[in-house]
Enzyme design. Structure first.
Site, mmCIF file in Angstrom:
data_model
loop_
_atom_site.group_PDB
_atom_site.id
_atom_site.type_symbol
_atom_site.label_atom_id
_atom_site.label_comp_id
_atom_site.label_asym_id
_atom_site.label_seq_id
_atom_site.Cartn_x
_atom_site.Cartn_y
_atom_site.Cartn_z
ATOM 1 N N CYS A 101 -1.159 4.100 2.429
ATOM 2 C CA CYS A 101 -1.104 4.371 3.624
ATOM 3 C C CYS A 101 -0.171 2.490 3.737
ATOM 4 O O CYS A 101 0.938 2.697 4.259
ATOM 5 C CB CYS A 101 -2.416 4.532 4.272
ATOM 6 S SG CYS A 101 -3.615 4.227 3.538
ATOM 7 N N SER A 102 -1.408 1.678 4.894
ATOM 8 C CA SER A 102 -1.240 0.475 4.646
ATOM 9 C C SER A 102 -1.584 -0.518 5.159
ATOM 10 O O SER A 102 -2.382 -1.428 5.844
ATOM 11 C CB SER A 102 -0.388 0.748 6.731
ATOM 12 O OG SER A 102 -1.562 1.342 7.411
ATOM 13 N N CYS A 103 -2.490 -0.001 4.060
ATOM 14 C CA CYS A 103 -4.062 -1.120 3.506
ATOM 15 C C CYS A 103 -2.867 -2.278 3.120
ATOM 16 O O CYS A 103 -2.363 -3.165 2.961
ATOM 17 C CB CYS A 103 -4.252 -0.761 2.596
ATOM 18 S SG CYS A 103 -5.305 1.320 2.317
ATOM 19 N N CYS A 142 1.049 -1.364 -0.362
ATOM 20 C CA CYS A 142 -0.283 0.315 -0.255
ATOM 21 C C CYS A 142 0.788 1.010 -0.004
ATOM 22 O O CYS A 142 1.434 1.500 0.648
ATOM 23 C CB CYS A 142 -0.736 -0.170 1.339
ATOM 24 S SG CYS A 142 -1.820 1.743 1.142
#
Lengths: 221, 219
Positions: free
Chosen positions: A126-128, A123
């Site tokens: 962000c941090s999906c 991702c």
């Protein structure tokens, strides 16, 4: 609830400036500790949050929602061809049938590694991450170095995981920019024909389901 | 916004340092921050897109100098203070001193197991047919909004191929601004590394992004 002691490389965690001394980092994290306590206290005093709910949330993500969930899905896809077909066609429904649903896993797509294609997930924004299947993402997955490099130098990323794929393998990097969360189905290692589904699940690593590792062939007796 | 969060393709950020045995939380305060943030999000006061936009509004130099849960702390404080739920002086004092503002929902411990497993789908009912289908050639639009978008910079202006149709989902670019959900079709679009980056010192590879229909134009 007992708190785990701090651990790890502070400079690395801090994400900037690996040259900074540990002394600075200790001070910094003491400061963050104070700031987070103050925030929680204010929010509890104002009635916005319930400390018992915070405990329950932490406990759930530490103990119940872990990469073991995804490993069960992968192992089942190795032994049950009908399940595998369902997983590749409609992963959200297939994993829900095993009880794996929830936040950051509302829309799952499973992508299979083959001799020709190796999938890996990032991702960049962000941090999906497919949390109901893999738990909370590891530190490196959330950090700038991985997010930046995965889409421009995937082989350079994989080298840092000691994974060197033949040039004939096409790498496909899935950047989770929307609401779909991707699960990589690693290839079943050779020499595992005699293992049970539970034994196979124990071979499946978190990194193999992100695509930064494969599951090595070996002595799986 | 062309912020520091849009990291795809940036170089010289240092080694990745994989750790196969790291704990879920590295430090007690990170553990607590996670729980506090999840409880605050459960209030329903802020949608995911406003949440993300708030992190992205952290100036680039600050963003890159903060660790993950420090970004969470900063985001939560920004949301709570900008919407009047807390006053910065309360954080400094470590105690509430202003009257509480009514909040939509307070998560109770008993609601946690079901809430965590229920999730919060962004899928919506289609009101128009999908403009593209798998196999279609498309180009990611060259746009540079100063507000929230999920079209990464590295793909803008680049030609790719629709791999799959995901369905209809809330459009983050408007939802982040409180301008409504405006759900649109979302597609997985595959790009060749040669088109994204030019020649690299490794075999060509593919990068797939998920793109809302307004991010794409037909070729």
């Amino acid at each position: 609830m007992a708190l785990k002691p701090p651990s790890g490389d502070h400079a690395q965690e801090h994400g900037h400036n690996h040259d900074h001394g540990h002394e600075h980092d200790h001070e910094h994290y003491d400061d963050m500790d104070v700031r987070v306590r103050a925030l929680e206290t204010v929010l509890v005093e104002k009635g916005y949050i319930d400390p018992a709910a915070i405990d329950a949330l932490i406990e759930t993500y530490e103990n119940d929602i872990t990469p073991r969930n995804g490993a069960k899905v992968v192992a089942k896809s190795w032994v049950d061809q009908d399940f595998r077909a369902w997983l590749l066609d409609d992963a959200s429904a297939a994993v829900a049938s095993l009880g794996f649903t929830g936040r950051q896993g509302e829309h799952i797509v499973a992508v299979e590694n083959t001799d020709a294609v190796h999938n890996m997930v990032v991702c960049t924004l962000c941090s999906c991450y497919p949390v109901p299947l893999l738990g909370l993402p590891p530190k490196w997955y959330k950090a700038p170095a991985y997010r930046a490099q995965a889409v421009i130098d995937p082989r350079g990323v994989l080298a840092q995981f000691n994974l060197f794929l033949p040039d004939t393998v096409t790498i496909r990097v899935w950047d989770s920019t929307a609401d779909t969360r991707y699960l990589v189905i690693p290839q079943r290692p050779v020499g595992t024909g005699h293992l049970s589904e539970d034994e196979l699940a124990r071979l499946v690593t978190r990194d193999a389901m992100i695509g930064t590792a494969v599951i090595p062939a070996g002595d799986h007796a | 916004m062309n912020g520091a969060h849009d990291l795809g393709g940036m170089q010289n950020l240092g080694p990745i340092r994989p750790d196969r045995n790291e704990p879920v939380f590295a430090r007690p305060w990170e553990r607590r921050m996670f729980g506090v943030a999840q409880a605050v999000f459960a209030s329903g006061e802020w949608n995911i897109d406003r949440n993300r936009a708030t992190t992205e509004s952290i100036p680039p130099a600050d963003y890159l100098s903060m660790g993950y849960y420090e970004l969470w702390y900063t985001r939560i404080v920004k949301l709570l203070t900008s919407d009047g739920f807390i006053d910065p002086s309360e954080l400094e004092a470590g105690h509430a001193s202003q009257p509480a503002k009514p909040i939509r929902n307070v998560l109770e411990a008993g609601m946690v197991p079901a809430g965590v497993r229920r999730g919060n789908s962004s899928a919506r009912t289609a009101t128009a047919p999908a403009r593209f289908k798998a196999g279609d050639a498309v180009r990611a639009r060259r746009i540079n909004p100063a507000t929230h978008t999920r079209l990464p910079r590295y793909a803008r202006g680049v030609e790719g191929t629709v791999l799959r149709v995901h369905g209809v989902h809330v459009f983050p670019d408007t939802n982040a601004l409180g301008l409504g959900e405006h759900p649109t079709w979302v597609y997985a679009v595959a790009f060749n590394s040669d088109d994204l980056w030019g020649p690299l010192e490794q075999p060509s590879f593919e990068v797939v992004i998920d793109a809302w229909e307004p991010y794409l134009e037909p070729l």
